[in-house]
Structures are given as structure tokens and as C-alpha cells.
Write a protein that holds these residues in place. Structure first.
Motif, short mmCIF file in Angstrom:
data_model
loop_
_atom_site.label_atom_id
_atom_site.label_comp_id
_atom_site.label_asym_id
_atom_site.label_seq_id
_atom_site.Cartn_x
_atom_site.Cartn_y
_atom_site.Cartn_z
N THR A 31 0.85 -1.19 0.00
CA THR A 31 0.00 0.00 0.00
C THR A 31 0.89 1.24 0.00
O THR A 31 0.66 2.19 -0.75
N ARG A 32 1.89 1.22 0.85
CA ARG A 32 2.83 2.34 0.91
C ARG A 32 3.57 2.50 -0.41
O ARG A 32 3.75 3.62 -0.90
N ASN A 50 -5.50 -1.10 0.26
CA ASN A 50 -6.12 -0.89 1.56
C ASN A 50 -7.38 -1.74 1.71
O ASN A 50 -7.61 -2.35 2.76
N GLU A 51 -8.19 -1.81 0.68
CA GLU A 51 -9.40 -2.63 0.71
C GLU A 51 -9.05 -4.11 0.88
O GLU A 51 -9.72 -4.84 1.63
N THR A 53 -6.32 -5.22 2.31
CA THR A 53 -5.79 -5.35 3.68
C THR A 53 -6.93 -5.49 4.68
O THR A 53 -6.87 -6.32 5.59
N ILE A 54 -7.97 -4.71 4.52
CA ILE A 54 -9.14 -4.80 5.41
C ILE A 54 -9.75 -6.19 5.32
O ILE A 54 -10.10 -6.79 6.35
N ALA A 55 -9.89 -6.72 4.12
CA ALA A 55 -10.45 -8.07 3.95
C ALA A 55 -9.55 -9.12 4.61
O ALA A 55 -10.04 -10.06 5.24
N ILE A 56 -8.24 -8.95 4.47
CA ILE A 56 -7.30 -9.90 5.08
C ILE A 56 -7.41 -9.86 6.59
O ILE A 56 -7.50 -10.91 7.25
N GLY A 87 -8.90 -1.71 -8.64
CA GLY A 87 -7.93 -0.65 -8.44
C GLY A 87 -6.65 -0.84 -9.25
O GLY A 87 -5.65 -0.18 -8.99
N ASN A 88 -6.69 -1.74 -10.22
CA ASN A 88 -5.51 -2.02 -11.04
C ASN A 88 -4.30 -2.35 -10.16
O ASN A 88 -3.19 -1.85 -10.38
#
Length: 117
Positions: A31-32, A50-51, A53-56, A87-88
Motif C-alpha cells: 500500500t505504501r 487498503n481494501e 488489507t481490510i479483507a485480510i 484498483g488495477n
């Protein structure tokens, strides 16, 4: 063995939580990295990362607490792929998956054949 089968195999093993933690960590790093890309695409890719990561992390909590609902294991990778594609950011997902599986293989948590293409 395709990637879906490999991920399902890991999610159905004792390495499940370690894999999810590694995957979430690596996705956070990517993400960074996505934010360092050019402005238009970097923001879009970072949002997708980020999306994912939230799911993970949701899947981690569901692994730890039976009262928390996560995705069915068979839906987990397709959900991540959908978020990545919107988000490609599929390359970030691929790198996160590959490095997480390699870490498990290196630690002896899974057999080397489980991560080969």
C-alpha cells in the motif's frame, strides 16, 4: 495446482493464521509502495491495497474468534482479486501472495510443492 487451490490448501492447514498475518503485513507494505507511484494510479492502487488489507485482517479475526464472520475460504481469493482488479493492483496482490507463500515454505510450514507454479 492453481493459485486458488494453493491458497485454499494453506487456509485449510495449520499455517492459516501465519499466512494471513504475513499476507496482511505484505499488503500493507505494498500500500505504501503504491502511494509512491504516480499520483493518479498510485492513489487508486493504494486504495485497492487498503481494501484488500481490510479483507485480510477481517479473515484473521474470523480465524481467531468464531463469533466473527469472515469470508468463506472459497470466496476469499476471488474477493481479493475483485478488489485488486477494481484498483488495477493485481501485481501487488500477486507479490503479496507469492512472498507470503515463500515465507511459509522457508519456515517449513508448507511443502515446497505447495507454492510452485
Amino acid at each position: 495446482m492453481n493459485i486458488q487451490d494453493r491458497v485454499l490448501g494453506i487456509l485449510n492447514s495449520d499455517a492459516r493464521e501465519t499466512f494471513l498475518l504475513a499476507l496482511g503485513h505484505r499488503m500493507g507494505i505494498f500500500t505504501r509502495e503504491a502511494l509512491d507511484e504516480d499520483a493518479a494510479h498510485g492513489t487508486q492502487q493504494a486504495r485497492a491495497c487498503n481494501e484488500m488489507t481490510i479483507a485480510i485482517w477481517s479473515q484473521v479475526w474470523a480465524t481467531r474468534d468464531a463469533k466473527v464472520e469472515g469470508y468463506p475460504d472459497s470466496d476469499f481469493l476471488p474477493v481479493l482479486l475483485d478488489k485488486a482488479d477494481r484498483g488495477n493492483a493485481r501485481r501487488y496482490l500477486r507479490h503479496s501472495l507469492e512472498s507470503s507463500m515463500l515465507m511459509l515454505e522457508t519456515d517449513g510450514a508448507i511443502e515446497p510443492d505447495a507454492t510452485s507454479p
